[in-house]
Design a protein around this motif. Structure first.
Motif, PDB file in Angstrom:
ATOM      1  N   GLY A  73       0.813  -1.203   0.000  1.00 20.70           N
ATOM      2  CA  GLY A  73       0.000   0.000   0.000  1.00 20.70           C
ATOM      3  C   GLY A  73       0.851   1.260   0.000  1.00 20.70           C
ATOM      4  O   GLY A  73       1.747   1.421   0.821  1.00 20.70           O
ATOM      5  N   ILE A  74       0.563   2.184  -0.919  1.00 19.92           N
ATOM      6  CA  ILE A  74       1.367   3.391  -1.077  1.00 19.92           C
ATOM      7  C   ILE A  74       1.394   4.233   0.193  1.00 19.92           C
ATOM      8  O   ILE A  74       2.430   4.738   0.610  1.00 19.92           O
ATOM      9  CB  ILE A  74       0.833   4.239  -2.258  1.00 19.92           C
ATOM     10  N   SER A  75       0.236   4.389   0.835  1.00 23.55           N
ATOM     11  CA  SER A  75       0.149   5.288   1.996  1.00 23.55           C
ATOM     12  C   SER A  75       0.438   4.587   3.308  1.00 23.55           C
ATOM     13  O   SER A  75       0.304   5.172   4.370  1.00 23.55           O
ATOM     14  CB  SER A  75      -1.248   5.912   2.047  1.00 23.55           C
ATOM     15  N   GLN A  76       0.845   3.321   3.251  1.00 22.46           N
ATOM     16  CA  GLN A  76       0.943   2.537   4.471  1.00 22.46           C
ATOM     17  C   GLN A  76       2.373   2.182   4.871  1.00 22.46           C
ATOM     18  O   GLN A  76       2.593   1.588   5.914  1.00 22.46           O
ATOM     19  CB  GLN A  76       0.145   1.230   4.289  1.00 22.46           C
ATOM     20  N   ASN A  77       3.324   2.539   4.063  1.00 21.29           N
ATOM     21  CA  ASN A  77       4.675   2.051   4.310  1.00 21.29           C
ATOM     22  C   ASN A  77       5.616   3.125   4.828  1.00 21.29           C
ATOM     23  O   ASN A  77       5.455   3.623   5.935  1.00 21.29           O
ATOM     24  CB  ASN A  77       5.220   1.408   3.037  1.00 21.29           C
ATOM     25  N   ASP A  78       6.595   3.488   4.028  1.00 25.34           N
ATOM     26  CA  ASP A  78       7.627   4.405   4.488  1.00 25.34           C
ATOM     27  C   ASP A  78       7.366   5.840   4.036  1.00 25.34           C
ATOM     28  O   ASP A  78       8.276   6.648   3.945  1.00 25.34           O
ATOM     29  CB  ASP A  78       8.997   3.936   3.989  1.00 25.34           C
ATOM     30  N   ASN A  79       6.104   6.173   3.748  1.00 21.91           N
ATOM     31  CA  ASN A  79       5.785   7.494   3.229  1.00 21.91           C
ATOM     32  C   ASN A  79       5.085   8.386   4.253  1.00 21.91           C
ATOM     33  O   ASN A  79       4.547   9.424   3.893  1.00 21.91           O
ATOM     34  CB  ASN A  79       4.887   7.369   1.986  1.00 21.91           C
TER      35      ASN A  79
ATOM     36  N   SER B 288       6.118  10.338   6.772  1.00 22.34           N
ATOM     37  CA  SER B 288       6.659  11.687   6.942  1.00 22.34           C
ATOM     38  C   SER B 288       6.453  12.522   5.686  1.00 22.34           C
ATOM     39  O   SER B 288       6.132  13.712   5.757  1.00 22.34           O
ATOM     40  CB  SER B 288       8.151  11.628   7.297  1.00 22.34           C
ATOM     41  N   GLU B 289       6.613  11.889   4.520  1.00 20.56           N
ATOM     42  CA  GLU B 289       6.409  12.606   3.260  1.00 20.56           C
ATOM     43  C   GLU B 289       4.940  12.990   3.100  1.00 20.56           C
ATOM     44  O   GLU B 289       4.607  14.085   2.645  1.00 20.56           O
ATOM     45  CB  GLU B 289       6.862  11.739   2.085  1.00 20.56           C
TER      46      GLU B 289
ATOM     47  N   TYR C 158       3.304  16.705   2.537  1.00 22.67           N
ATOM     48  CA  TYR C 158       2.414  17.017   1.411  1.00 22.67           C
ATOM     49  C   TYR C 158       1.081  17.563   1.914  1.00 22.67           C
ATOM     50  O   TYR C 158       0.521  18.497   1.342  1.00 22.67           O
ATOM     51  CB  TYR C 158       2.163  15.776   0.555  1.00 22.67           C
ATOM     52  N   PHE C 159       0.559  16.966   2.989  1.00 21.94           N
ATOM     53  CA  PHE C 159      -0.721  17.413   3.534  1.00 21.94           C
ATOM     54  C   PHE C 159      -0.607  18.847   4.048  1.00 21.94           C
ATOM     55  O   PHE C 159      -1.534  19.645   3.904  1.00 21.94           O
ATOM     56  CB  PHE C 159      -1.188  16.458   4.630  1.00 21.94           C
ATOM     57  N   ALA C 160       0.518  19.188   4.647  1.00 25.44           N
ATOM     58  CA  ALA C 160       0.737  20.559   5.115  1.00 25.44           C
ATOM     59  C   ALA C 160       0.706  21.534   3.936  1.00 25.44           C
ATOM     60  O   ALA C 160       0.155  22.639   4.037  1.00 25.44           O
ATOM     61  CB  ALA C 160       2.074  20.660   5.854  1.00 25.44           C
TER      62      ALA C 160
ATOM     63  N   TYR D 168       5.416  29.006   1.846  1.00 24.50           N
ATOM     64  CA  TYR D 168       5.509  27.746   2.589  1.00 24.50           C
ATOM     65  C   TYR D 168       6.974  27.460   2.934  1.00 24.50           C
ATOM     66  O   TYR D 168       7.862  27.569   2.075  1.00 24.50           O
ATOM     67  CB  TYR D 168       4.949  26.596   1.755  1.00 24.50           C
ATOM     68  N   THR D 169       7.215  27.106   4.188  1.00 19.08           N
ATOM     69  CA  THR D 169       8.584  26.779   4.606  1.00 19.08           C
ATOM     70  C   THR D 169       8.686  25.348   5.139  1.00 19.08           C
ATOM     71  O   THR D 169       9.490  24.563   4.668  1.00 19.08           O
ATOM     72  CB  THR D 169       9.073  27.759   5.697  1.00 19.08           C
ATOM     73  N   HIS D 170       7.829  25.031   6.147  1.00 22.52           N
ATOM     74  CA  HIS D 170       7.912  23.707   6.765  1.00 22.52           C
ATOM     75  C   HIS D 170       6.551  23.315   7.329  1.00 22.52           C
ATOM     76  O   HIS D 170       5.761  24.174   7.726  1.00 22.52           O
ATOM     77  CB  HIS D 170       8.967  23.717   7.877  1.00 22.52           C
ATOM     78  N   SER D 171       6.285  22.033   7.371  1.00 27.23           N
ATOM     79  CA  SER D 171       4.986  21.545   7.853  1.00 27.23           C
ATOM     80  C   SER D 171       4.703  21.977   9.294  1.00 27.23           C
ATOM     81  O   SER D 171       3.557  22.256   9.636  1.00 27.23           O
ATOM     82  CB  SER D 171       4.930  20.019   7.742  1.00 27.23           C
TER      83      SER D 171
END
Length: 277
Positions: free
Chosen positions: A205-211, A213-214, A218-220, A244-247
């Motif tokens: 699953g794309i949204s379930q693994n090592d993503n 923090s990324e 992206y949501f920020a 935009y600078t940081h989440s």
């Protein structure tokens, strides 16, 4: 009222049969399923084509090269012939009344988007735990779906979508949240208090693994874009940055929404909105 089931596939053909079965079991019959394969490297194309066969309710397309989820989902919406659209991942499934319960709400002209509860499932699509969600406050310039409430099974009016900035094709993650906030700004969203979606947890699953923090980052950016789109300058007395600078800077602006007084106020407003429409 025709419903378009939109399926963006990448290397998930091995799970598609259960998705297909759930579509075929729908109580509501006026639907089409539009599938776009994003240059899968496994045997997804062969598997999916074999499953759907010659059923003309299923339309299958392929990207010439791997384009990413933003472009693929944007293309799917444009390919859709239905009045209402809803994304279903090929490794997930929907319950038999998922479309019919959504359509009932779209009979009301001011509803632009519906969403429901969903069930987290294991690799075999067996229930694990329901995702807790509820009706969100409508017409709130400071609503950013954080923490997430608008989630599967999300359906939306295509004609209203055309009047937004549309899908951000540059997004690799959180493209769905970007879409939901754009639709939210165009009218009422309605929560359906039913489990209408089965969300499979598995290693691919794309949204379930090592993503994680990324995805958070992206949501920020999605939230920041919504702030700018709505012309907001301050939130709870704090200035929104020009760039935009940081989440962390974005999420800190929304910390007040976790306070008890704010949450009580929100519940009261939602209750009033339910009563008076």
């Amino acid at each position: 009222m025709k419903f378009s089931i939109l399926i963006a596939n990448y290397n998930n053909g091995k799970y598609f049969k259960e998705c297909y079965d759930s579509i075929m079991a729908q109580e509501y019959r006026d639907w089409e399923a539009v599938i776009l394969d994003d240059a899968s490297t496994d045997d997804s194309v062969r598997v999916i084509k074999n499953i759907i066969g010659s059923d003309n309710r299923f339309r299958f397309f392929e990207n010439a090269g791997n384009s990413g989820v933003g472009i693929t989902k944007s293309k799917l919406i444009e390919l859709a012939d239905g009045d209402i659209c809803g994304f279903v991942d090929p490794d997930d499934a929907i319950t038999p009344t998922a479309i019919s319960s959504s359509i009932k709400n779209f009979r009301k002209q001011d509803v632009v988007l519906t969403y429901s509860r969903f069930m987290s499932c294991n690799d075999n699509l067996q229930p694990v735990s329901p995702f807790v969600t509820r009706q969100v406050r409508n017409n709130d310039h400071y609503f950013f779906n954080y923490p997430i409430q608008i989630a599967h099974f999300v359906c939306f009016r295509k004609k209203v979508y055309r009047n937004t900035e549309k899908m951000n094709t540059a997004m690799k993650i959180a493209e769905d949240q970007d879409l939901y906030l754009k639709m939210y700004e165009k009218g009422k969203v309605k929560f359906i208090n039913e489990i209408n979606y089965l969300y499979r947890l598995h290693s691919g699953g794309i949204s379930q693994n090592d993503n994680k923090s990324e995805s958070y980052e992206y949501f920020a950016k999605v939230i920041f874009s919504a702030m700018k789109r709505r012309g907001l300058k301050k939130i709870n007395g704090n200035k929104i940055p020009d760039e935009y600078t940081h989440s962390r800077e974005i999420y800190s602006l929304l910390e007040y929404q976790h306070s008890i007084p704010y949450r009580i106020k929100k519940k009261v407003i939602i209750f009033i909105q339910k009563i008076f429409g």
